[in-house]
Design an enzyme around this catalytic site. Structure first.
Site, PDB file in Angstrom:
ATOM      1  N   LYS A 184      30.975  15.363  15.832  1.00 36.28           N
ATOM      2  CA  LYS A 184      30.052  16.393  16.311  1.00 36.28           C
ATOM      3  C   LYS A 184      30.605  17.798  16.034  1.00 36.28           C
ATOM      4  O   LYS A 184      31.700  17.957  15.497  1.00 36.28           O
ATOM      5  CB  LYS A 184      29.799  16.199  17.808  1.00 36.28           C
ATOM      6  CG  LYS A 184      29.199  14.829  18.150  1.00 36.28           C
ATOM      7  CD  LYS A 184      27.843  14.632  17.513  1.00 36.28           C
ATOM      8  CE  LYS A 184      27.094  13.426  18.042  1.00 36.28           C
ATOM      9  NZ  LYS A 184      27.674  12.112  17.687  1.00 36.28           N
TER      10      LYS A 184
HETATM   11  C1  LIG Z   1      21.282  11.484  19.401  1.00 37.93           C
HETATM   12  C2  LIG Z   1      22.486  10.922  20.079  1.00 37.93           C
HETATM   13  N1  LIG Z   1      22.448  10.684  21.395  1.00 37.93           N
HETATM   14  C3  LIG Z   1      23.508  10.203  22.058  1.00 37.93           C
HETATM   15  C4  LIG Z   1      24.683   9.919  21.417  1.00 37.93           C
HETATM   16  C5  LIG Z   1      25.841   9.354  22.176  1.00 37.93           C
HETATM   17  O1  LIG Z   1      26.947  10.197  22.122  1.00 37.93           O
HETATM   18  P1  LIG Z   1      28.389   9.655  22.521  1.00 37.93           P
HETATM   19  O2  LIG Z   1      28.970   8.990  21.313  1.00 37.93           O
HETATM   20  O3  LIG Z   1      29.164  10.875  22.932  1.00 37.93           O
HETATM   21  O4  LIG Z   1      28.196   8.713  23.651  1.00 37.93           O
HETATM   22  C6  LIG Z   1      24.784  10.151  20.048  1.00 37.93           C
HETATM   23  C7  LIG Z   1      26.017   9.869  19.323  1.00 37.93           C
HETATM   24  O5  LIG Z   1      26.113   9.908  18.127  1.00 37.93           O
HETATM   25  C8  LIG Z   1      23.654  10.659  19.363  1.00 37.93           C
HETATM   26  O6  LIG Z   1      23.699  10.877  18.046  1.00 37.93           O
END
Ligand SMILES: Cc1ncc(COP(=O)(O)O)c(C=O)c1O
Length: 383
Positions: A184
Site C-alpha cells: 500500500k
Molecule cells: C480493497 C481492499 N480492502 C481491504 C483489504 C484488506 O487489507 P489488509 O490486507 O490490511 O487486511 C485490501 C487489501 O489488499 C483491499 O485491497
C-alpha cells in the site's frame, strides 16, 4: 531485457524507520505501547479527525466497523464485486448479507447510478471501495445514506492520502478503513486503521480490538499501570504492535511525497501509452479528486491483444517485469457463487475488468529507467 526482476510494488523504508524498529526491539517493549499512541496521534492530526484506531489489518478494521453498527442477520451491506475478497468476507463474518452493485467500467469504482435501486428496507450500510486510490464520488453516496438512514463505511484500503473535492479521504464522512499492507501507499508491515468521528463506533472498536477490556490495558504490565481490568464484551485480538507502529511513524510524514512520486510515474505511463491499443487505461472521472495511485491497473484490450491476460502476465514475468491481478471479480469465487447463486453475466463490468486487469510496476522509488523497461517489454510483447 532486464537482468533483475522488477517487482510490481515495493515499500520505501528509510534508515530512520529501520532504526525505530530496532529501538523497539532493544527497549524490550514490542507490542502495543507508546509508539502506537504516537502513531495514532499522527494519524488523527493528518486527517484532522477525532478518532484513529490502529489494528492488525484493514480486514480487522472493516470487520470491527461492521460489528460496531450491531447488524442483525439479514441486514444488507451494499458493495462491489471489484475488490479484494476481504471486503465481502467481513460482511459474511458478521452475519450480514452481501448486496452487490456493479462498477463503472472506466474507473473500476461502484456505479453510483445503480446504488439506489439496490437499497431495500434491510439495507444498513453502503461500503464503497476507493479502487486503486481513486476516490468514489462520495456526495451522491452520502445523500443516499442520509435519505435512507444508512451508514457509509468507506473501504479506503487503497486510498490513504487521496482527496475528494479538496478534502482528504478520512477527514469527513462516517467511517474510513485504511490498510498498511506492504504494497500500500504507506506500510506498517501488516496493519490497518479505522478513522471516524462517531464516539460510539470508536468506543466499540477500541473495546473489540483488544479482548473487550474496559479500559486502555496495554500498560497493565508497566509501573504506572494496573493489573486489573474488566471484560465488558467478548473482543478480538486485533491490536497493532509498537514494532509495526515504529515503521508507521516514519512512513506517514512521507506519504504525500510517495503519492507525488507515484503520480509523476503514472502521468508518464499515460503519456507513453497514449494510443497504445492493446491496453485500456483507467479513466479519470469528472469530479475533482486527488488520486492516491496505489495501483496502476490497465486492462488488456482483448479485441486487439490476441493473447490472454495470463499469457501476457507470464510474458512480462519472463522479461523480469513483475505484475499482478487486482482483482478477479469476487462474486465468481465458489463461496459467493454457491451461497448467492451469482454467475457469469451478473456484473459484466467487474467481470470484464477481472478477466483483463493487470497491475504494472508502480512504487515511489521506481526510476524512469525501470519504467522504460516496463514500456519496452509492453512494446515488445505487442509488436
Ligand atoms: C480493497 C481492499 N480492502 C481491504 C483489504 C484488506 O487489507 P489488509 O490486507 O490490511 O487486511 C485490501 C487489501 O489488499 C483491499 O485491497
Amino acid at each position: 531485457m532486464r537482468e533483475t526482476f522488477l517487482p510490481f510494488a515495493k515499500p520505501s523504508l528509510s534508515e530512520e524507520a529501520i532504526s525505530e524498529v530496532v529501538d523497539s526491539l532493544r527497549s524490550g517493549w514490542l507490542t502495543t505501547g507508546p509508539k502506537l499512541k504516537k502513531f495514532e496521534a499522527m494519524l488523527r492530526e493528518y486527517h484532522k479527525v477525532q478518532y484513529a484506531l490502529c489494528l492488525s489489518s484493514a480486514t480487522a478494521g472493516l470487520q470491527l466497523a461492521l460489528m460496531a453498527l450491531e447488524l442483525k442477520p439479514g441486514d444488507e451491506v451494499i458493495t462491489t464485486p471489484m475488490t479484494f475478497a476481504a471486503t465481502l468476507n467481513v460482511i459474511e463474518i458478521v452475519g450480514a448479507t452481501v448486496k452487490l452493485v456493479d462498477v463503472d467500467r472506466g474507473t473500476y469504482n461502484i456505479d453510483i447510478n445503480n446504488i439506489e435501486a439496490a437499497i431495500t428496507d434491510k439495507t444498513r450500510v453502503i461500503m464503497p471501495v476507493h479502487f486503486a486510490g481513486l476516490p468514489v464520488d462520495l456526495d451522491p453516496i452520502y445523500s443516499l445514506a442520509q435519505k435512507y438512514n444508512l451508514t457509509v463505511i468507506e473501504d479506503a484500503a487503497h486510498s490513504i492520502g487521496a482527496e475528494y473535492k479538496g478534502r482528504k479521504i478520512g477527514s469527513f464522512g462516517d467511517i474510513q478503513v485504511f490498510s498498511f499492507h506492504p504494497n500500500k501507499n504507506m506500510t506498517t508491515g501488516e496493519g490497518g486503521c479505522v478513522v471516524t468521528r462517531d464516539n460510539d463506533v470508536a468506543k466499540h472498536i477500541s473495546l473489540t480490538r483488544f479482548h473487550g477490556m474496559d479500559r486502555e490495558a496495554w500498560n497493565r504490565f508497566g509501573k504506572e499501570g494496573s493489573a486489573h481490568y474488566q471484560i465488558v464484551y467478548p473482543g478480538y485480538k486485533y491490536n497493532m504492535m509498537d514494532l509495526q507502529a515504529a515503521l508507521g511513524l516514519h512512513q506517514l510524514p512521507f506519504l504525500d511525497v510517495f503519492i507525488e512520486k507515484r503520480t509523476k510515474l503514472v502521468k508518464r505511463y499515460y503519456r507513453k501509452l497514449a494510443g497504445f491499443d492493446p491496453l485500456i487505461l483507467p479513466k479519470q472521472p469528472q469530479y475533482v479528486h486527488k488520486h492516491a495511485w496505489h495501483l496502476f491497473a490497465p486492462t488488456l484490450n482483448s479485441d486487439v491483444a490476441k493473447i490472454s491476460r495470463d499469457e501476457f502476465m507470464s510474458k512480462l514475468k519472463q522479461m523480469n517485469i513483475g505484475c499482478s491481478v487486482h482483482y478477479e471479480a469476487v462474486h465468481l469465487y465458489p463461496y459467493y457463487a454457491n451461497k448467492y447463486g451469482f454467475k457469469k453475466g451478473d456484473f459484466p463490468n467487474a467481470e470484464a475488468i477481472g478477466e483483463n486487469v493487470v497491475s504494472l510496476p508502480l512504487f515511489p522509488d521506481m526510476t524512469e529507467r525501470e519504467q522504460d523497461d516496463v514500456l519496452e517489454a509492453l512494446y515488445t510483447i505487442f509488436n
